[in-house]
Design an enzyme around this catalytic site. Structure first.
Site, PDB file in Angstrom:
ATOM      1  N   PHE A   1       0.820  -1.205   0.000  1.00  0.00           N
ATOM      2  CA  PHE A   1       0.000   0.000   0.000  1.00  0.00           C
ATOM      3  C   PHE A   1       0.847   1.245   0.000  1.00  0.00           C
ATOM      4  O   PHE A   1       1.872   1.331   0.682  1.00  0.00           O
ATOM      5  CB  PHE A   1      -0.870   0.050   1.260  1.00  0.00           C
ATOM      6  CG  PHE A   1      -1.853  -1.061   1.358  1.00  0.00           C
ATOM      7  CD1 PHE A   1      -1.518  -2.249   1.976  1.00  0.00           C
ATOM      8  CD2 PHE A   1      -3.126  -0.911   0.819  1.00  0.00           C
ATOM      9  CE1 PHE A   1      -2.430  -3.270   2.063  1.00  0.00           C
ATOM     10  CE2 PHE A   1      -4.039  -1.944   0.913  1.00  0.00           C
ATOM     11  CZ  PHE A   1      -3.687  -3.129   1.532  1.00  0.00           C
ATOM     12  N   ASP A   2       0.403   2.230  -0.718  1.00  0.00           N
ATOM     13  CA  ASP A   2       0.936   3.568  -0.587  1.00  0.00           C
ATOM     14  C   ASP A   2       0.267   4.134   0.662  1.00  0.00           C
ATOM     15  O   ASP A   2      -0.831   3.727   1.024  1.00  0.00           O
ATOM     16  CB  ASP A   2       0.563   4.360  -1.848  1.00  0.00           C
ATOM     17  CG  ASP A   2       0.920   5.811  -1.704  1.00  0.00           C
ATOM     18  OD1 ASP A   2       0.050   6.661  -1.944  1.00  0.00           O
ATOM     19  OD2 ASP A   2       2.072   6.099  -1.326  1.00  0.00           O
ATOM     20  N   LYS A   3       0.934   5.079   1.349  1.00  0.00           N
ATOM     21  CA  LYS A   3       0.312   5.587   2.574  1.00  0.00           C
ATOM     22  C   LYS A   3      -0.640   6.736   2.296  1.00  0.00           C
ATOM     23  O   LYS A   3      -1.856   6.615   2.487  1.00  0.00           O
ATOM     24  CB  LYS A   3       1.372   6.007   3.594  1.00  0.00           C
ATOM     25  CG  LYS A   3       0.717   6.544   4.883  1.00  0.00           C
ATOM     26  CD  LYS A   3       1.716   6.841   5.957  1.00  0.00           C
ATOM     27  CE  LYS A   3       2.172   8.291   5.953  1.00  0.00           C
ATOM     28  NZ  LYS A   3       1.152   9.261   6.262  1.00  0.00           N
TER      29      LYS A   3
ATOM     30  N   LYS B   1       9.977   2.884  -4.283  1.00  0.00           N
ATOM     31  CA  LYS B   1       8.795   2.035  -4.205  1.00  0.00           C
ATOM     32  C   LYS B   1       8.768   1.063  -5.382  1.00  0.00           C
ATOM     33  O   LYS B   1       8.503  -0.135  -5.233  1.00  0.00           O
ATOM     34  CB  LYS B   1       7.516   2.883  -4.230  1.00  0.00           C
ATOM     35  CG  LYS B   1       7.332   3.784  -3.035  1.00  0.00           C
ATOM     36  CD  LYS B   1       6.011   4.539  -3.121  1.00  0.00           C
ATOM     37  CE  LYS B   1       5.975   5.638  -2.073  1.00  0.00           C
ATOM     38  NZ  LYS B   1       4.791   6.512  -2.256  1.00  0.00           N
TER      39      LYS B   1
END
Lengths: 617, 76
Positions: free
Chosen positions: A310-312, A490
Site C-alpha cells: 500500500f501507498d500511505k 517504491k
C-alpha cells in the site's frame, strides 16, 4: 420468410411441444400408431425449420455450428423412421435455447441495471434563459443544465448554483447520499435525491465517467484469459471434429443411430459458455459493488495475490493532512510565516495545502529561483532571503543549524506520527510544523479481513518519515512498513518482491503511483473515478473505500472457483455422454440432448450464483 | 473510416460470435481487423469505409443470420 421463422422460435418450440406430447400420448394412451407418427413427424419438421435455417446461414459464413449437427441428426432420425427421437430432440434443442436466453439475460442483469441509470434527456438553458428539455445527444460541454429533485444527472459537470443530495451508487457503489453545492463536481449516472441544482456540463455522452465505466465493464466481461482463449480455439475445431467422428462412426458401424447420437453429443456448449458466464456474472457483481475488474486475466491474478503493498498518503490515509503542532525558533515568526506561505503557494504537495490552511491570510512575496528537490523540499529566494522548506533531510542539505530544543521537538513529533514541514530563512531554522494525516475509516478492518482471507504480507511504502510510518503500521497491523521512500524506491521494492516469486498487488491513488501500479501484478487504484486511476490500474475501487478490497479479493477467488466448477461440470458431462454412447445401450439421442441441455443450464445457473456473492463477515 | 456499434439482442451460443464476426467481415468495405463481437453485452463493433458500404448493410447481413438488431450507431 427466413426472418419470420427465426423470429418465432419460441412459438415454434411451444407448438412442437404440444404436437410431440400429443403424438406420444397418442401412441401410449390410445395405441394409435398413425396419429403418433403424423404428430411427431410434423413436430420434427416444424421444429427443424429454424434450426436448419441457422445451420445454413452459418455454413454460408463458413462456420460449422451445432445447428448443423442437430439438423443432420434429426434428418438421420427421420431416415430410420424414429420420429419420437427426432421430435424430442428438436423440441429440447429449441427449449434449451429459450432457457439459455432467459438465464443468460439474468446474468447480465447487473450491467443492465447500470445501463438503466444512463440519462436520456436534460433540461438545457437556451439563449433566452429558459430551460427546455432536449435529448441527451444535444448537450455540449459548457451548456448550463437544470436538474430537479428525483432527476438523473445527465452529464459530468460542476454545480454552479443550488444544492442537493446525490445518490452516487451507480458510480461508486455507495448508497449513502453525498451533499453537493456550488463548486462541487457531479457525475452522469447519479440521481439527485433531493434539492435543485444548476450544472455546467464539462463532459457529455461517451466521455462521461459513467459511460466509460460501462464500456470498461462490457469489455472486461468479454476479455478472455488464456484459459478461455484456449477453450475458444478448441471449440472451433471440436464441432467439425465431431461431425467427422459421426461420419466415421457411420461408415465403420453402419449404425445410423450410433452416428447421429454422437452428433448430438458433440456440442461443446457447456464448456464454451461456462467460463464466460462466470466471468460476466462476477464482473457484474463487482461493478454493482463499486469494484471494477478490468478483465478476466486480472481476476485470476488477483485471486492468487499473496502480498499487498500500500501507498500511505491518500490510500491508507484520507490524504487530507492537517497541521496539529506549530513551533517557532529565533524571532520574527510573522515574516517567516509569510515567506513560508509564499513558497508553499507554488507547491502542489498535499502538505503545502495543509500549511497554507493553517497560516491563513498573510502577506506574500514574489518567489524566485525556485528549486524542487524530490523527497526533500523546495528552496527559493523570497524578498531577498534564501528560504528552504521541507523535511529534516532538506535542512541537512542546507546545512541549517538545529539546536537542542528543535532536535527534541523533531524527534518527539516524529514519534507521535507527524509529517514534518520545516522552514529556514538564510540558514536559520524558523518554523516547525507537525502535520497529521488521519487513517481512513475502516482501514484497520479492511486489512484484518485481508489477513483472514489468507494474505500473508501487508506492506506499506511511504515517502514519509519512519516514525510516522511505524505508528500507522502499528495501528493497522501491517507486516512491514518502510518510510522515506521516493517513487523510484517504491518501484524497486515491488520489482524485488516480484523477483522473489510473490504475486504482488499494489494499491495507490493512481496519480503519482503510476510506475508501481504498472509494475505490480495487480494495480489497484483508489480512484473515486479519476482518469489517471482508470487508465493505469487493473482494478479500480470506485469510491476509495478500503473495505471494498476484501470484497474484491473474495470475489476474485469466488469467480475463479466458479469457473473451475463449470469447466469440471462441462467436461464430466461430455465424458459421461461419450461413455454412455460407446459402452451402453440406453444412451440415445433424446437422452443425450436432454443431458447436454441440462449441462448448459447447470453451468449458467452456477455462474449466476456469483451475482449474489457477499463477502463472509 | 467510420466506427459503428450495432446493439444485438441477447446472444446465447458462443458459436454465434463467430457467425456474426464472419458475416460482418464478409461485407465489402468493412475493415476485417476491426470487427469485434462482445458476447455478453451483445454488441458488434467495426470500422467501415462509408464509400463502399454502410452500417445498415452490415446490420442486414447480421439479421439474415437470425439475430435481432436493436440499435445501430455510427461515429465519425
Amino acid at each position: 420468410m427466413q426472418r419470420l421463422i427465426l423470429g418465432r422460435k419460441n412459438s415454434i418450440a411451444l407448438v412442437c411441444a404440444v404436437l410431440t406430447a400429443f403424438g406420444l400420448a397418442g401412441k401410449l394412451a390410445f395405441g394409435n400408431e398413425n396419429i403418433a407418427v403424423i404428430s411427431l413427424a410434423a413436430a420434427s419438421v416444424l421444429g427443424l425449420l429454424p434450426i436448419a435455417i441457422q445451420a445454413y446461414q452459418a455454413l454460408k459464413v463458413r462456420v460449422v455450428s451445432i445447428d448443423l449437427l442437430v439438423t443432420i441428426a434429426v434428418i438421420g432420425a427421420f431416415m430410420i423412421r424414429n420420429f419420437e427421437e427426432s421430435a424430442i430432440v428438436t423440441f429440447l434443442f429449441l427449449f434449451g435455447a429459450y432457457l439459455e436466453e432467459r438465464t443468460l439475460g439474468k446474468t447480465r442483469s447487473a450491467i443492465k441495471e447500470l445501463l438503466e441509470m444512463a440519462p436520456e434527456s436534460a433540461l438545457k438553458q437556451m439563449q433566452n434563459g429558459e430551460f427546455i428539455e432536449v435529448g441527451i445527444g444535444e448537450v455540449e460541454p459548457g451548456d448550463i443544465l437544470l436538474v430537479r429533485t428525483g432527476a438523473k444527472i445527465p452529464v459530468d459537470g460542476t454545480v454552479i448554483s443550488g444544492e442537493g443530495s446525490v445518490n452516487e451508487s451507480g458510480i461508486t457503489g455507495e448508497s449513502l447520499p453525498v451533499q453537493k453545492a456550488a463548486g462541487d463536481r457531479v457525475f452522469s449516472g447519479t440521481i439527485l435525491d433531493n434539492g435543485t441544482i444548476r450544472v455546467r456540463a464539462d463532459r457529455v455522452g461517451e466521455d462521461t465517467t459513467f459511460a466509460r465505466i460501462i464500456e470498461l465493464v462490457e469489455e472486461a466481461q468479454d476479455s478472455k484469459s488464456k484459459a478461455e482463449r484456449f477453450i475458444d480455439r478448441f471449440s472451433g475445431y471440436y464441432t467439425p471434429a465431431v461431425l467427422l467422428m459421426g461420419i466415421l462412426a457411420y461408415i465403420l458401424s453402419r449404425d445410423i443411430e450410433l452416428a447421429i447420437t454422437i452428433l448430438v453429443l458433440g456440442c461443446p456448449g457447456a464448456l464454451v459458455i461456462g467460463v464466460p458466464v462466470s466471468n460476466a456474472a462476477g464482473i457484474g457483481n463487482g461493478a454493482r459493488n463499486g469494484v471494477l475488474f478490468k478483465g478476466s486475466e486480472v481476476i485470476s491474478n488477483l485471486s492468487r495475490a499473496d502480498a499487498f503493498v500500500f501507498d500511505k498518503t491518500g490510500t491508507l490515509t484520507a490524504g487530507k493532512p492537517v497541521v496539529s503542532v506549530k513551533k517557532y525558533y529565533g524571532g520574527d515568526a510573522g515574516k517567516a510565516l509569510s515567506y513560508l506561505a509564499s513558497v508553499e503557494k507554488e507547491s502542489n504537495h498535499p502538505l503545502a495545502k495543509a500549511v497554507l490552511e493553517e497560516i491563513g491570510e498573510t502577506e506574500t512575496f514574489a518567489v524566485e529561483n525556485t528549486e524542487v528537490i524530490k523527497g526533500s523540499g523546495i528552496t527559493a529566494t523570497v524578498d531577498g532571503h534564501r528560504v528552504a522548506v521541507g523535511n529534516a533531510s532538506m535542512m541537512e542539505r542546507e546545512k541549517v543549524s538545529i539546536n537542542e530544543e528543535a532536535r527534541a521537538d523533531i524527534e518527539r513529533l516524529e514519534k507521535e506520527g507527524c509529517s514534518l514541514v520545516l522552514a529556514s530563512v538564510d540558514g536559520d531554522l524558523k518554523i516547525l510544523m507537525g502535520i497529521r494525516d488521519p487513517i481512513r475509516p475502516g482501514a484497520r478492518e479492511a486489512l484484518s479481513r485481508l489477513r483472514k482471507l489468507g494474505v500473508k504480507d501487508l506492506i506499506m511504502l511511504s515517502g514519509d518519515n519512519q516514525g510516522t510510518v511505524d505508528l500507522v503500521s502499528r495501528k493497522l497491523g501491517l507486516t512491514r512498513a518502510h518510510g522515506g521512500m521516493l517513487p523510484e524506491d517504491k518501484a524497486e521494492y515491488i520489482i524485488k518482491l516480484t523477483a522473489e516469486g510473490r504475486i504482488v498487488a499494489f494499491a495507490g491513488d493512481g496519480v503519482n503511483d503510476s510506475p508501481s501500479l504498472a509494475l505490480a501484478h495487480i494495480g489497484i487504484a483508489m480512484g473515486g473515478g479519476t482518469d489517471a486511476a482508470i487508465e493505469t490500474s487493473d482494478v479500480v475501487l470506485m469510491n476509495s473505500d478500503l473495505r471494498r478490497l476484501p470484497h474484491a479479493l473474495g470475489l476474485a477467488r469466488a469467480i475463479v472457483r466458479n469457473m473451475k466448477q463449470n469447466i469440471f461440470i462441462a467436461v464430466s458431462v461430455v465424458l459421461f455422454l461419450l461413455a454412455g454412447v460407446l459402452f451402453s445401450q440406453w444412451m440415445n439421442m433424446s437422452i443425450g440432448m436432454l443431458v447436454h441441455e441440462g449441462s448448459i443450464l447447470a453451468v449458467t445457473l452456477n455462474g449466476m450464483r456469483l451475482l449474489g456473492f457477499r463477502p463472509r463477515k | 473510416m467510420k466506427k459503428a456499434t450495432i446493439q444485438l439482442g441477447t446472444l446465447t451460443c458462443p458459436s454465434c460470435v463467430r457467425k456474426i464476426e464472419n458475416a460482418a467481415r464478409s461485407v465489402d468495405g468493412v475493415d476485417r481487423e476491426s470487427v469485434t463481437v462482445l458476447f455478453n453485452s451483445g454488441k458488434l463493433k467495426f470500422d467501415f469505409d462509408p464509400g463502399k458500404t454502410s452500417a445498415d448493410d452490415v446490420a442486414r447481413a447480421v439479421e439474415a443470420l437470425g439475430f435481432e438488431v436493436v440499435k445501430t450507431q455510427v461515429k465519425d
